[in-house]
Every structure is written in C-alpha cells, then in structure tokens.
Scaffold this active site. Structure first.
Site, PDB file in Angstrom:
ATOM      1  N   GLY A   1       0.804  -1.293   0.067  1.00  0.00           N
ATOM      2  CA  GLY A   1       0.148   0.093   0.011  1.00  0.00           C
ATOM      3  C   GLY A   1       0.703   1.225  -0.052  1.00  0.00           C
ATOM      4  O   GLY A   1       0.156   2.631  -0.204  1.00  0.00           O
TER       5      GLY A   1
ATOM      6  N   GLU B   1       3.725  -6.744   1.760  1.00  0.00           N
ATOM      7  CA  GLU B   1       3.267  -7.112   0.227  1.00  0.00           C
ATOM      8  C   GLU B   1       3.400  -5.830  -0.570  1.00  0.00           C
ATOM      9  O   GLU B   1       2.269  -5.524  -1.081  1.00  0.00           O
ATOM     10  CB  GLU B   1       1.835  -7.747   0.452  1.00  0.00           C
ATOM     11  CG  GLU B   1       1.769  -8.967   1.330  1.00  0.00           C
ATOM     12  CD  GLU B   1       0.142  -9.275   1.832  1.00  0.00           C
ATOM     13  OE1 GLU B   1      -0.691  -8.430   1.238  1.00  0.00           O
ATOM     14  OE2 GLU B   1       0.060 -10.322   2.072  1.00  0.00           O
TER      15      GLU B   1
ATOM     16  N   GLY C   1       3.425  -3.904  -4.093  1.00  0.00           N
ATOM     17  CA  GLY C   1       3.281  -4.032  -5.334  1.00  0.00           C
ATOM     18  C   GLY C   1       3.812  -2.892  -6.173  1.00  0.00           C
ATOM     19  O   GLY C   1       4.880  -2.733  -6.644  1.00  0.00           O
TER      20      GLY C   1
ATOM     21  N   ARG D   1      -6.052   3.207 -15.577  1.00  0.00           N
ATOM     22  CA  ARG D   1      -6.184   4.071 -14.641  1.00  0.00           C
ATOM     23  C   ARG D   1      -6.621   5.380 -14.452  1.00  0.00           C
ATOM     24  O   ARG D   1      -7.393   5.547 -13.573  1.00  0.00           O
ATOM     25  CB  ARG D   1      -4.621   4.114 -13.743  1.00  0.00           C
ATOM     26  CG  ARG D   1      -4.221   2.533 -13.536  1.00  0.00           C
ATOM     27  CD  ARG D   1      -2.920   2.682 -12.696  1.00  0.00           C
ATOM     28  NE  ARG D   1      -3.152   3.001 -11.191  1.00  0.00           N
ATOM     29  CZ  ARG D   1      -3.230   4.239 -10.882  1.00  0.00           C
ATOM     30  NH1 ARG D   1      -2.191   4.986 -11.323  1.00  0.00           N
ATOM     31  NH2 ARG D   1      -3.308   4.549  -9.564  1.00  0.00           N
TER      32      ARG D   1
ATOM     33  N   TYR E   1      -9.852   5.567 -11.791  1.00  0.00           N
ATOM     34  CA  TYR E   1      -9.459   6.095 -10.603  1.00  0.00           C
ATOM     35  C   TYR E   1      -9.214   7.825 -10.814  1.00  0.00           C
ATOM     36  O   TYR E   1      -8.755   8.225  -9.664  1.00  0.00           O
ATOM     37  CB  TYR E   1      -8.284   5.752  -9.859  1.00  0.00           C
ATOM     38  CG  TYR E   1      -8.246   3.894 -10.180  1.00  0.00           C
ATOM     39  CD1 TYR E   1      -9.170   3.107  -9.197  1.00  0.00           C
ATOM     40  CD2 TYR E   1      -7.564   3.188 -10.825  1.00  0.00           C
ATOM     41  CE1 TYR E   1      -9.035   1.889  -9.311  1.00  0.00           C
ATOM     42  CE2 TYR E   1      -7.361   1.836 -10.996  1.00  0.00           C
ATOM     43  CZ  TYR E   1      -8.255   0.917  -9.964  1.00  0.00           C
ATOM     44  OH  TYR E   1      -8.200  -0.293 -10.054  1.00  0.00           O
TER      45      TYR E   1
ATOM     46  N   CYS F   1     -14.150   5.010 -28.460  1.00  0.00           N
ATOM     47  CA  CYS F   1     -15.536   5.849 -28.678  1.00  0.00           C
ATOM     48  C   CYS F   1     -16.129   6.022 -27.261  1.00  0.00           C
ATOM     49  O   CYS F   1     -17.198   5.383 -27.166  1.00  0.00           O
ATOM     50  CB  CYS F   1     -16.170   5.040 -29.527  1.00  0.00           C
ATOM     51  SG  CYS F   1     -15.365   4.519 -31.101  1.00  0.00           S
ATOM     52  N   GLU F   2     -15.489   6.617 -26.280  1.00  0.00           N
ATOM     53  CA  GLU F   2     -16.033   7.238 -25.060  1.00  0.00           C
ATOM     54  C   GLU F   2     -15.546   8.108 -24.527  1.00  0.00           C
ATOM     55  O   GLU F   2     -14.188   8.175 -24.656  1.00  0.00           O
ATOM     56  CB  GLU F   2     -16.575   6.045 -24.086  1.00  0.00           C
ATOM     57  CG  GLU F   2     -15.504   5.022 -23.744  1.00  0.00           C
ATOM     58  CD  GLU F   2     -16.114   3.974 -22.820  1.00  0.00           C
ATOM     59  OE1 GLU F   2     -16.314   4.339 -21.851  1.00  0.00           O
ATOM     60  OE2 GLU F   2     -16.105   2.943 -23.295  1.00  0.00           O
TER      61      GLU F   2
ATOM     62  N   TYR G   1      -0.379  -1.977 -12.234  1.00  0.00           N
ATOM     63  CA  TYR G   1      -1.681  -1.818 -12.615  1.00  0.00           C
ATOM     64  C   TYR G   1      -1.966  -1.250 -13.897  1.00  0.00           C
ATOM     65  O   TYR G   1      -2.899  -0.545 -14.381  1.00  0.00           O
ATOM     66  CB  TYR G   1      -2.611  -1.381 -11.533  1.00  0.00           C
ATOM     67  CG  TYR G   1      -2.236  -1.889  -9.930  1.00  0.00           C
ATOM     68  CD1 TYR G   1      -2.600  -2.975  -9.731  1.00  0.00           C
ATOM     69  CD2 TYR G   1      -1.592  -1.017  -9.201  1.00  0.00           C
ATOM     70  CE1 TYR G   1      -2.240  -3.580  -8.474  1.00  0.00           C
ATOM     71  CE2 TYR G   1      -1.255  -1.813  -7.863  1.00  0.00           C
ATOM     72  CZ  TYR G   1      -1.721  -2.853  -7.424  1.00  0.00           C
ATOM     73  OH  TYR G   1      -1.352  -3.541  -6.485  1.00  0.00           O
TER      74      TYR G   1
HETATM   75  N1  LLP Z   1      -1.907  -6.932  -0.583  1.00  0.00           N
HETATM   76  C1  LLP Z   1      -2.878  -7.248  -0.749  1.00  0.00           C
HETATM   77  C2  LLP Z   1      -3.902  -7.812  -0.116  1.00  0.00           C
HETATM   78  C3  LLP Z   1      -3.820  -6.125  -1.566  1.00  0.00           C
HETATM   79  O1  LLP Z   1      -5.005  -6.217  -1.818  1.00  0.00           O
HETATM   80  C4  LLP Z   1      -2.948  -5.435  -2.457  1.00  0.00           C
HETATM   81  C5  LLP Z   1      -3.526  -4.591  -3.528  1.00  0.00           C
HETATM   82  C6  LLP Z   1      -1.494  -5.356  -2.263  1.00  0.00           C
HETATM   83  C7  LLP Z   1      -1.048  -6.393  -1.225  1.00  0.00           C
HETATM   84  C8  LLP Z   1      -0.477  -4.558  -2.900  1.00  0.00           C
HETATM   85  O2  LLP Z   1      -0.866  -3.152  -2.768  1.00  0.00           O
HETATM   86  P1  LLP Z   1       0.126  -1.935  -3.561  1.00  0.00           P
HETATM   87  O3  LLP Z   1       1.610  -2.075  -2.745  1.00  0.00           O
HETATM   88  O4  LLP Z   1       0.307  -2.183  -4.657  1.00  0.00           O
HETATM   89  O5  LLP Z   1      -0.693  -0.801  -3.186  1.00  0.00           O
HETATM   90  N2  LLP Z   1      -5.658  -1.187  -9.520  1.00  0.00           N
HETATM   91  C9  LLP Z   1      -5.521  -0.279  -8.291  1.00  0.00           C
HETATM   92  C10 LLP Z   1      -4.804  -0.865  -7.202  1.00  0.00           C
HETATM   93  C11 LLP Z   1      -5.462  -1.891  -6.449  1.00  0.00           C
HETATM   94  C12 LLP Z   1      -4.735  -2.493  -5.401  1.00  0.00           C
HETATM   95  C13 LLP Z   1      -5.142  -3.773  -5.122  1.00  0.00           C
HETATM   96  N3  LLP Z   1      -4.719  -4.465  -3.822  1.00  0.00           N
HETATM   97  C14 LLP Z   1      -4.703   0.886  -9.064  1.00  0.00           C
HETATM   98  O6  LLP Z   1      -4.265   1.216 -10.184  1.00  0.00           O
HETATM   99  O7  LLP Z   1      -4.286   1.938  -8.284  1.00  0.00           O
END
Ligand code: LLP
Length: 435
Positions: free
Chosen positions: A252, A288, A290, A327, A331, A359-360, A388
């Site tokens: 996160g 975790e 990402g 994105r 968002y 087309c939107e 993402y």
């Molecule tokens: N752990 C869990 C349980 C999660 O649900 C997520 C992300 C992560 C770790 C990794 O989070 P990060 O470090 O990447 O913030 N598609 C959206 C983001 C969706 C995140 C979903 N869960 C976007 O493009 O902003």
C-alpha cells in the site's frame, strides 16, 4: 519553466528513464530506437529501476526478521517475476493463475502467501498440493472450507487471519480496504472469537496476523494507527494462548505519480514506522508491496495520431487508449506524460486534453494538461505506468493487447509480443450451427 525543473530535480532520482542529449533514455537505450523496432504503443520496463525499488524496501526493513512478498497483481509478467525472484523476493498471490505464474517463475512455494477474499475450493487444493507458506484467511467460512480440504488432503494449512482494523487509508475510495464498510478481513472486534474457532478446527495451524488497509497511501498515519492496533492485538491473542509468529503488514505504500504535488513517504520512513510499532514483538515481518516495486519501473510509450482543435479545448489524440491503461478512467489517476524529445526551455507550453481513440469520453488520460508543442508522429511516455498498467489492460474496441518490453542496461527484449489479428480472432470459437 516548471515542466523541465520537475524532471531534473525529482523524477530522475527515482527511476532510470532520463533525458540524455535531448532524448528520453531507458537505462542505456534511447526509447525512440526501441519504438522504431517495436511500434507503439508498448510498455517499457527498466530492470535497474525494478531491482532498485525492491532493494530499497527490503533495506528499509533491515534489522528486522522479514520477507518481502511482491504483490504480483501489480504486474505479473514472467520476466518481472524472475527479476524479482533473483533478488530474493517472495510472492503475494490472489488467484490460482497468479500461483501458477509464481511457480513458473521459480518462486519456492514456501515463499508464496495466498491472499484474497474469495479463494475457491480448487484454488485452495492447488496451493495445498503445490505447497504454500500461508493462507491469509478473510472469513470464517473460508477458514472452515480450508480446514475440511486440509483434512481431506491429510495435510496442515498454515494460516494468518486478515484483520479489518477500521482505519481510513485516506486514498481513493476504490482502493481503500481497511474500513469497516469494506469487504475485506474480519472486524477487529471479532478477532479473539475467530482465532478461538481457528484453533478448534482440525488441520489448521495459526501462525500470525495479516492486515492490508489500502493502496497508494501517501501518508504514514493510517499505517501507524493500523499497526498499533495489530501490535495490541498480538499481545491479546498471545495471552489467549495463540502462536503469533508472523505479522503480514500488507502493501500500500504510495509512489509519486504527480511530480508537482505528491511526496509520499520514503520507504525508509515506512521501515522506521514498522520497527517503532511492531518491532518489539519478536515476530517475522512480512510485507506485500506491489506498486512501490514496479510502479516507477515502467513507462507506456505512445504516439500522437492527431492534434485536434475543438471549440473550447484542444485535444492530443494518442494511439494508446483506456484499454491499455485504465487507471485515469477508473480512478481519475494522474500520470506524468512527457515527450520523448526533451522540450526546449524556450518552448511555450499550452493546456490540452490528452485522449485515446476509443469511442467514449472516459477515454481521457488528462484534462487541460500543460504540454510543450507536439505534432502528429511525436512520441510521448506515460511515467509510473508499471503497476496496474499492463495487467489491467483489455482488448476493448478489438484493440490488441500491447507488447511489454524490458530493458537491462544496453539490451532490450520483448517480454510479451503484440498478438496478430489472427491470434485475437482465433480465440473465438464458432459454434457448429454457424459453420
Ligand atoms: N496486498 C493485498 C492484500 C492487496 O489487496 C494489495 C493491492 C496489495 C497487497 C498491494 O498493494 P500496493 O502495494 O500495490 O498498493 N488497481 C488499483 C490498485 C488496486 C490494489 C489492490 N490491492 C490501481 O491501479 O491503483
């Protein structure tokens, strides 16, 4: 000129996409050279940026017993996973597809954690058969199903329970997961009862607690509040007789998408916060991340098709669209969009809407963005497109999925090729009554 100062002072420190002699480079290669060979649009990853970001977050937790589980939902190409595996990363998976990808990339099963609120029987069986470090459990029903499958398979399933701490992550509502109203985790008020049930159920081994409050957090306070609650809960659950050896603190931590206005906390500050809030508990710390690892490690390269002058606004029409990078449409998120040819200081900038060909009206990447002059055929790059981006793309408007390319020093490789039209069409199956 604000536009150029930003690039010079901030972004260049974060990644390996820099201007050299007036051209944007990815590590040691001119982006234009790659574009000439691949054709646009395409995603372009930098190995050096990927490994740098992995090491930065790993080092932020130095001194703690810890492991980094890359949340591969952010970008799951085998080349990305293999790069991170070589660095020592584990994987956070949320589906059997991700589990299969992680195994294919050479991740050891004891470095895979399985998250997600809707794990199916088949997914659980697959992970138990192949091996798994832990399941992060999200409900009592899931816990009971896991127990029964583990009994059937004559094995033991290691679990943490994901706690919903009811903390506002102060991020976009669609990616906020730690409030009571969100579908995730077990309310912290029910934690003791649920852990008691877990110990009663056969073939489960309680080993820790899991929490993840949201994505793209740009302040540390919500983490602090959540982790303090988890620290208190650790003590309570240990007093109840549970073995709490691991704390999975989720992902996160945000990244700076808007180089002018966003300054998310540094990973080192996050590391200090982790040490301060849960470091005394003698638990193995799992995280975790990402986006933090892969977000700034790729750009999306696109070409200007037309400049269109409207009555009220002008439009820069690109060959990339919302199906390639959803994105902004989903968002309202910001991505810096920069020309591949470095703008000259004396160039006038002007406001323009940057759009794709779909087309939107939602197929808009940026409204009234200050840009230097561009003409048809010019190349631009969307920065911070690694997380993402490719994984959320689709073939909407029968636009083929765009290639993914990876740079490593002075080499580059296509890590996912652009499909042919036949590849796309031949996935459809004509029923016999239409033949
Ligand atoms: N752990 C869990 C349980 C999660 O649900 C997520 C992300 C992560 C770790 C990794 O989070 P990060 O470090 O990447 O913030 N598609 C959206 C983001 C969706 C995140 C979903 N869960 C976007 O493009 O902003």
């Amino acid at each position: 000129m604000q536009y150029c100062i930003t690039l010079g002072e901030k972004l260049q420190e974060m990644d390996h996409f820099k201007y050299q002699d007036g051209k944007l480079f990815a590590e040691k290669l001119a982006v234009e050279t790659i574009a000439d060979e691949i054709g646009t649009p395409f995603y372009l990853y930098s190995t050096a940026t990927l490994t740098h970001h992995y090491r930065t977050i790993d080092e932020a937790l130095a001194g703690l017993r810890h492991c980094v589980f890359y949340a591969m939902k952010a970008a799951s190409n085998q080349a990305i996973l293999k790069t991170l595996v070589a660095e020592g990363a584990g994987m956070d998976v949320v589906s059997s597809g991700e589990y299969a990808r992680a195994i294919a990339a050479g991740v050891s099963p004891d470095k895979i954690v399985f998250s997600g609120i809707g794990k199916t029987k088949e997914e659980i069986q697959m992970a138990l058969a192949g091996g798994i470090r832990q399941f992060n459990i999200e409900s009592e029903t899931e816990m009971k199903l896991l127990s029964s499958i583990a009994v059937e398979m004559k094995t033991t399933a290691p679990i943490t329970v994901r706690i919903n701490p009811d903390v506002d992550a102060k991020t976009h509502e669609k990616i906020s997961t730690g409030k009571a109203e969100n579908k995730f985790g077990i309310p912290i008020s029910r934690a003791r009862a649920v852990y008691a049930i877990a110990t009663e159920l056969p073939n489960l081994e309680v080993i820790g607690i899991d929490v993840h409050i949201g994505s793209q957090l740009t302040t540390l306070e919500p983490f602090e509040t959540a982790y303090k609650k988890i620290a208190d809960l650790t003590t309570v659950l240990r007093n109840d007789g549970h073995k709490i050896e691991r704390l999975d603190l989720g992902g996160g931590l945000g990244i700076p998408y808007n180089s002018l206005s966003e300054t998310p906390p540094l990973p080192s500050k996050y590391g200090e916060l982790v040490k301060r809030t849960v470091g005394h508990l003698d638990c193995e710390i799992e995280i975790e991340p990402g986006r933090l690892i892969v977000g700034n490690a790729a750009i999306l390269v696109s070409k200007v098709i037309y400049i269109k002058s409207g009555e009220e606004r002008n439009f820069l029409i690109l060959d990339a669209a919302m199906n390639d990078l959803i994105r902004p449409a989903m968002y309202d998120s910001w991505h810096d969009i920069i020309p591949i040819n470095e703008p000259l200081a004396e160039h006038e900038t002007a406001h323009i809407d940057i759009v794709g060909p779909i087309c939107e009206t939602g197929d808009t990447f940026a409204r009234q963005r200050l840009m230097p002059p561009l003409i048809s055929g010019d190349l631009v790059a969307f920065r911070s497109a690694g997380a993402y981006g490719a994984v959320m793309s689709s073939e909407y408007n029968s636009r083929r999925l765009i290639p993914e390319v990876m740079v490593n020093g002075d080499q580059f490789a296509i890590i996912r090729a652009r499909p042919t039209f036949d590849d796309m069409i031949n996935r459809d199956i004509i029923p016999k009554w239409l033949k």
